[in-house]
Design a protein around this motif. Structure first.
Motif, PDB file in Angstrom:
ATOM      1  N   ALA A  36       0.843  -1.205   0.000  1.00  0.00           N
ATOM      2  CA  ALA A  36       0.000   0.000   0.000  1.00  0.00           C
ATOM      3  C   ALA A  36       0.875   1.251   0.000  1.00  0.00           C
ATOM      4  CB  ALA A  36      -0.918  -0.005   1.221  1.00  0.00           C
ATOM      5  N   THR A  37       0.347   2.309  -0.612  1.00  0.00           N
ATOM      6  CA  THR A  37       1.072   3.574  -0.717  1.00  0.00           C
ATOM      7  C   THR A  37       0.214   4.703  -0.162  1.00  0.00           C
ATOM      8  OG1 THR A  37       0.230   4.009  -2.946  1.00  0.00           O
ATOM      9  CG2 THR A  37       2.334   2.797  -2.772  1.00  0.00           C
ATOM     10  N   MET A  38       0.860   5.850   0.054  1.00  0.00           N
ATOM     11  CA  MET A  38       0.129   7.008   0.556  1.00  0.00           C
ATOM     12  C   MET A  38       0.828   8.298   0.153  1.00  0.00           C
ATOM     13  SD  MET A  38       1.881   8.593   3.356  1.00  0.00           S
ATOM     14  CE  MET A  38       0.487   9.397   4.069  1.00  0.00           C
ATOM     15  N   SER A  39       0.071   9.395   0.227  1.00  0.00           N
ATOM     16  CA  SER A  39       0.668  10.710   0.030  1.00  0.00           C
ATOM     17  C   SER A  39       0.103  11.666   1.072  1.00  0.00           C
ATOM     18  CB  SER A  39       0.404  11.245  -1.379  1.00  0.00           C
ATOM     19  OG  SER A  39      -0.949  11.602  -1.546  1.00  0.00           O
ATOM     20  N   ASP A  40       0.897  12.674   1.393  1.00  0.00           N
ATOM     21  CA  ASP A  40       0.512  13.714   2.343  1.00  0.00           C
ATOM     22  C   ASP A  40       0.770  15.049   1.653  1.00  0.00           C
ATOM     23  OD1 ASP A  40       0.038  15.371   4.491  1.00  0.00           O
ATOM     24  OD2 ASP A  40       1.484  14.435   5.826  1.00  0.00           O
ATOM     25  N   ASP A  41      -0.281  15.845   1.531  1.00  0.00           N
ATOM     26  CA  ASP A  41      -0.197  17.143   0.837  1.00  0.00           C
ATOM     27  C   ASP A  41       0.443  17.011  -0.543  1.00  0.00           C
ATOM     28  OD1 ASP A  41      -1.544  18.809   2.645  1.00  0.00           O
ATOM     29  OD2 ASP A  41       0.244  19.067   3.877  1.00  0.00           O
ATOM     30  N   ASP A  46       6.851   7.449   2.689  1.00  0.00           N
ATOM     31  CA  ASP A  46       7.002   6.081   3.160  1.00  0.00           C
ATOM     32  C   ASP A  46       5.881   5.839   4.169  1.00  0.00           C
ATOM     33  OD1 ASP A  46       7.994   4.195   5.439  1.00  0.00           O
ATOM     34  OD2 ASP A  46       9.249   3.704   3.695  1.00  0.00           O
ATOM     35  N   LEU A  47       4.985   4.928   3.847  1.00  0.00           N
ATOM     36  CA  LEU A  47       3.786   4.737   4.656  1.00  0.00           C
ATOM     37  C   LEU A  47       4.122   4.364   6.098  1.00  0.00           C
ATOM     38  CD1 LEU A  47       0.555   2.992   3.484  1.00  0.00           C
ATOM     39  CD2 LEU A  47       1.387   2.758   5.799  1.00  0.00           C
ATOM     40  N   ASP A  48       5.041   3.439   6.299  1.00  0.00           N
ATOM     41  CA  ASP A  48       5.366   2.997   7.659  1.00  0.00           C
ATOM     42  C   ASP A  48       5.955   4.131   8.492  1.00  0.00           C
ATOM     43  OD1 ASP A  48       4.432   0.397   7.189  1.00  0.00           O
ATOM     44  OD2 ASP A  48       6.404  -0.278   6.498  1.00  0.00           O
ATOM     45  N   GLN A  49       6.892   4.872   7.918  1.00  0.00           N
ATOM     46  CA  GLN A  49       7.513   5.988   8.644  1.00  0.00           C
ATOM     47  C   GLN A  49       6.479   7.068   8.947  1.00  0.00           C
ATOM     48  OE1 GLN A  49      10.844   7.393   6.333  1.00  0.00           O
ATOM     49  NE2 GLN A  49      12.087   5.601   6.792  1.00  0.00           N
ATOM     50  N   ALA A  51       3.157   6.791   9.176  1.00  0.00           N
ATOM     51  CA  ALA A  51       2.174   6.346  10.163  1.00  0.00           C
ATOM     52  C   ALA A  51       2.756   6.374  11.570  1.00  0.00           C
ATOM     53  CB  ALA A  51       1.667   4.949   9.811  1.00  0.00           C
ATOM     54  N   GLU A  52       3.999   5.954  11.714  1.00  0.00           N
ATOM     55  CA  GLU A  52       4.622   5.974  13.040  1.00  0.00           C
ATOM     56  C   GLU A  52       4.692   7.404  13.574  1.00  0.00           C
ATOM     57  OE1 GLU A  52       5.958   4.921  16.582  1.00  0.00           O
ATOM     58  OE2 GLU A  52       5.240   3.509  15.088  1.00  0.00           O
ATOM     59  N   LYS A  53       5.139   8.329  12.725  1.00  0.00           N
ATOM     60  CA  LYS A  53       5.321   9.724  13.158  1.00  0.00           C
ATOM     61  C   LYS A  53       3.997  10.456  13.346  1.00  0.00           C
ATOM     62  CE  LYS A  53       7.452  14.059  11.757  1.00  0.00           C
ATOM     63  NZ  LYS A  53       7.918  14.842  10.637  1.00  0.00           N
ATOM     64  N   GLU A  54       3.095  10.321  12.376  1.00  0.00           N
ATOM     65  CA  GLU A  54       1.882  11.144  12.360  1.00  0.00           C
ATOM     66  C   GLU A  54       0.702  10.521  13.106  1.00  0.00           C
ATOM     67  OE1 GLU A  54       1.970  14.177  11.315  1.00  0.00           O
ATOM     68  OE2 GLU A  54       3.861  14.124  10.235  1.00  0.00           O
ATOM     69  N   ILE A  55       0.754   9.202  13.320  1.00  0.00           N
ATOM     70  CA  ILE A  55      -0.357   8.533  14.005  1.00  0.00           C
ATOM     71  C   ILE A  55       0.098   7.972  15.353  1.00  0.00           C
ATOM     72  CG2 ILE A  55      -2.039   6.650  13.925  1.00  0.00           C
ATOM     73  CD1 ILE A  55      -1.916   6.850  10.817  1.00  0.00           C
ATOM     74  N   PHE A  56       0.974   6.976  15.322  1.00  0.00           N
ATOM     75  CA  PHE A  56       1.190   6.154  16.505  1.00  0.00           C
ATOM     76  C   PHE A  56       2.026   6.807  17.598  1.00  0.00           C
ATOM     77  CE2 PHE A  56       0.208   3.143  13.059  1.00  0.00           C
ATOM     78  CZ  PHE A  56      -1.032   2.759  13.537  1.00  0.00           C
ATOM     79  N   SER A  57       3.125   7.464  17.259  1.00  0.00           N
ATOM     80  CA  SER A  57       3.959   8.052  18.319  1.00  0.00           C
ATOM     81  C   SER A  57       3.467   9.434  18.731  1.00  0.00           C
ATOM     82  CB  SER A  57       5.428   8.111  17.886  1.00  0.00           C
ATOM     83  OG  SER A  57       5.592   8.997  16.808  1.00  0.00           O
ATOM     84  N   SER A  58       2.425   9.937  18.052  1.00  0.00           N
ATOM     85  CA  SER A  58       1.927  11.282  18.370  1.00  0.00           C
ATOM     86  C   SER A  58       0.436  11.300  18.709  1.00  0.00           C
ATOM     87  CB  SER A  58       2.201  12.233  17.196  1.00  0.00           C
ATOM     88  OG  SER A  58       1.525  11.786  16.032  1.00  0.00           O
ATOM     89  N   GLY A  59      -0.146  10.128  18.973  1.00  0.00           N
ATOM     90  CA  GLY A  59      -1.543  10.089  19.411  1.00  0.00           C
ATOM     91  C   GLY A  59      -2.532  10.571  18.369  1.00  0.00           C
ATOM     92  N   GLY A  60      -2.356  10.190  17.116  1.00  0.00           N
ATOM     93  CA  GLY A  60      -3.252  10.634  16.049  1.00  0.00           C
ATOM     94  C   GLY A  60      -4.692  10.201  16.272  1.00  0.00           C
ATOM     95  N   HIS A  61      -5.626  11.083  15.889  1.00  0.00           N
ATOM     96  CA  HIS A  61      -7.056  10.795  16.060  1.00  0.00           C
ATOM     97  C   HIS A  61      -7.852  11.477  14.951  1.00  0.00           C
ATOM     98  CE1 HIS A  61     -10.476   9.474  18.510  1.00  0.00           C
ATOM     99  NE2 HIS A  61     -11.080  10.530  18.009  1.00  0.00           N
ATOM    100  N   MET A  62      -8.824  10.731  14.407  1.00  0.00           N
ATOM    101  CA  MET A  62      -9.668  11.222  13.308  1.00  0.00           C
ATOM    102  C   MET A  62     -11.102  11.404  13.794  1.00  0.00           C
ATOM    103  SD  MET A  62      -8.317   8.577  10.344  1.00  0.00           S
ATOM    104  CE  MET A  62      -8.935   9.474   8.893  1.00  0.00           C
TER     105      MET A  62
END
Length: 108
Positions: A36-41, A46-49, A51-62
């Protein structure tokens, strides 16, 4: 007003949002197709990097404000400990197997 996660239309998107909000790395990985791939702006990341930075290690919430395209396009109030809260747009491509093959996010 927000849409409860369990009322989101597309099952893959619903599982994606639930995994993000639970901070559940295993569930998040399980919703994604291999490769799977992704883009931001507009920039591929890199999807794994990401997600770790923007979601998991920083308490991301939608908090989902609205959905279109049969539930595969969302407007979300996204927050994390790094950036605070921002209004974002999310678009999802889902394969025949029901897994997210690509997602794109950016400012709404």
């Amino acid at each position: 007003m927000t849409i409860p996660v369990d009322q989101l239309t597309d099952p893959a998107v619903r599982a994606f949002v639930a995994a993000v909000n639970a901070g559940d790395r295993a569930a998040f990985a399980g919703v994604l197709a291999p490769g799977a791939t992704m883009s931001d702006d507009g920039s591929d990341r890199d999807l794994d990097q990401w997600a770790e930075k923007e979601i998991f290690s920083s308490g991301g919430h939608m908090d989902v404000e609205s959905e279109q395209a049969d539930g595969r396009a969302l407007v979300v109030r996204y927050r994390n400990d790094t950036w605070g809260e921002m209004r974002t747009a999310w678009r999802f491509l889902v394969g025949d197997d029901g897994k997210v093959t690509r997602f794109e996010t950016g400012q709404a």
